[in-house]
Design a protein around this motif. Sequence first.
Motif, short mmCIF file in Angstrom:
data_model
loop_
_atom_site.label_atom_id
_atom_site.label_comp_id
_atom_site.label_asym_id
_atom_site.label_seq_id
_atom_site.Cartn_x
_atom_site.Cartn_y
_atom_site.Cartn_z
N TYR A 147 62.09 51.36 68.01
CA TYR A 147 63.03 50.38 66.96
C TYR A 147 63.32 51.00 65.80
CZ TYR A 147 63.14 44.95 68.50
OH TYR A 147 63.45 43.97 69.31
N PRO A 148 62.94 51.60 64.88
CA PRO A 148 63.59 51.96 63.97
C PRO A 148 64.55 53.03 64.20
CG PRO A 148 61.25 52.27 63.62
CD PRO A 148 61.22 52.23 65.32
N ALA A 149 64.18 53.83 65.24
CA ALA A 149 66.05 54.60 65.61
C ALA A 149 67.25 54.48 66.32
CB ALA A 149 65.20 56.16 66.32
N ASP A 150 66.17 53.28 67.41
CA ASP A 150 67.58 52.91 68.28
C ASP A 150 68.34 51.37 67.87
OD1 ASP A 150 67.33 55.26 69.64
OD2 ASP A 150 66.08 54.39 71.16
N ALA A 151 67.02 50.68 67.25
CA ALA A 151 67.65 49.47 66.68
C ALA A 151 67.25 49.19 65.13
CB ALA A 151 67.21 48.61 67.59
N ALA A 152 67.31 49.31 64.21
CA ALA A 152 66.39 49.35 62.97
C ALA A 152 67.28 48.04 62.75
CB ALA A 152 67.18 49.94 62.06
N LEU A 153 65.95 46.87 62.23
CA LEU A 153 66.31 45.71 61.17
C LEU A 153 65.83 46.02 60.22
CD1 LEU A 153 62.83 44.27 64.20
CD2 LEU A 153 65.27 44.33 64.80
N GLU A 154 66.94 45.57 59.87
CA GLU A 154 67.24 45.22 58.17
C GLU A 154 67.51 44.28 58.22
OE1 GLU A 154 67.96 47.69 56.83
OE2 GLU A 154 67.05 49.26 58.32
N GLU A 155 66.92 43.87 56.96
CA GLU A 155 66.67 41.77 56.16
C GLU A 155 68.41 41.59 56.10
OE1 GLU A 155 63.47 40.83 53.31
OE2 GLU A 155 63.47 43.14 53.70
N GLY A 156 68.68 40.76 56.31
CA GLY A 156 70.38 40.13 56.13
C GLY A 156 70.91 40.78 57.29
N PHE B 222 59.47 39.11 57.13
CA PHE B 222 60.42 39.42 57.89
C PHE B 222 59.71 41.02 58.38
CE2 PHE B 222 63.64 42.06 58.64
CZ PHE B 222 64.79 41.74 59.56
N ARG B 223 58.90 41.13 57.16
CA ARG B 223 58.36 43.01 56.92
C ARG B 223 57.40 42.99 57.24
NH1 ARG B 223 61.16 42.24 52.11
NH2 ARG B 223 59.22 41.68 50.80
N ARG B 224 56.84 42.29 57.50
CA ARG B 224 55.39 42.14 57.65
C ARG B 224 55.18 42.58 59.52
NH1 ARG B 224 52.72 38.61 55.49
NH2 ARG B 224 53.29 36.93 56.09
N ILE B 225 56.00 41.58 60.34
CA ILE B 225 56.51 41.08 61.74
C ILE B 225 57.08 42.07 62.16
CG2 ILE B 225 57.51 39.66 63.75
CD1 ILE B 225 54.78 38.85 62.53
N ARG B 226 58.04 42.81 61.03
CA ARG B 226 58.88 44.07 61.89
C ARG B 226 58.37 45.70 61.93
NH1 ARG B 226 63.31 45.98 57.25
NH2 ARG B 226 61.06 46.21 56.03
N ARG B 227 57.06 44.95 61.36
CA ARG B 227 55.56 46.69 61.37
C ARG B 227 55.08 46.34 62.65
NH1 ARG B 227 54.94 45.83 55.88
NH2 ARG B 227 53.62 44.51 55.93
N LEU B 228 54.85 45.58 63.18
CA LEU B 228 54.27 45.04 64.07
C LEU B 228 55.38 45.43 65.29
CD1 LEU B 228 52.74 41.69 63.08
CD2 LEU B 228 51.36 43.75 63.70
N LEU B 229 56.32 44.98 65.42
CA LEU B 229 57.71 45.26 66.85
C LEU B 229 57.69 46.70 66.52
CD1 LEU B 229 59.72 41.93 65.67
CD2 LEU B 229 58.96 43.15 68.01
N TYR B 230 57.55 47.68 65.13
CA TYR B 230 57.66 49.20 64.79
C TYR B 230 56.45 49.17 65.44
CZ TYR B 230 61.54 48.84 62.33
OH TYR B 230 63.63 48.69 61.87
N GLN B 231 55.61 49.02 65.54
CA GLN B 231 54.36 49.68 66.20
C GLN B 231 53.86 49.28 67.91
OE1 GLN B 231 50.95 47.45 64.45
NE2 GLN B 231 51.40 49.16 62.40
N LYS B 232 54.29 48.20 68.54
CA LYS B 232 54.58 47.81 69.59
C LYS B 232 55.77 48.68 70.15
CE LYS B 232 54.25 44.56 73.57
NZ LYS B 232 54.36 42.88 73.58
#
Length: 135
Positions: free
Chosen positions: A108-117, A94-104
Motif C-alpha cells: 500500500y504505502p509505495a503502490d497506492a498510498a492512502l492520503e486523507e482527502g 482514517f489514520r488508525r484503519i490506514r495503519r491496519l491496511l498498511y500492516q496487512k
Amino acid sequence: MRLRAAVRKILERERVCRLATVGPDGTPHVVPVCHVLHQGRMYFASDRTARKVRNLRARPRAAAVVDLYAEDWSRLAGVMVVGRVSLIDRGPRFRRIRRLLYQKYPQYPADAALEEGEAVIAELAPERVLTWGLD
C-alpha cells in the motif's frame, strides 16, 4: 453483530473480497477490494472518486464476499457480509484503519498510498452474515 470465530478467521486471513454496490440507477457494481477486519467490522480503502464510493454515497449499503475455491467441491467455503457502509474521509479513525491496511498489505504505502482527502476508508458494519462450508 458479533461474528463467529470461523467467520472472523476467514475474513482476517483472506487477502481479497468482492464488494457489491448498487448505483443510483440500480445497476450492480462488483469489484475486488483489499480489506481488513477490525472490531467486527470490515474496512477497505478507495480513491474518493471511484464508482464504488460514488455508489456508496448514494446508497450506503453493500455486500462483501470472501470465498475459498477447491477442486473438491465438498470443500468450498465462504462468507457474505451484508450491511451499512460509512465513509471515513480523514481524522484519527482514517489514520488508525490506514495503519491496519498498511500492516496487512505492505504494498500500500509505495503502490497506492492512502492520503486523507484523496482516499476514503469504507467501514462495512455487518447486519447479516451468510456462510457456506465453514465449521
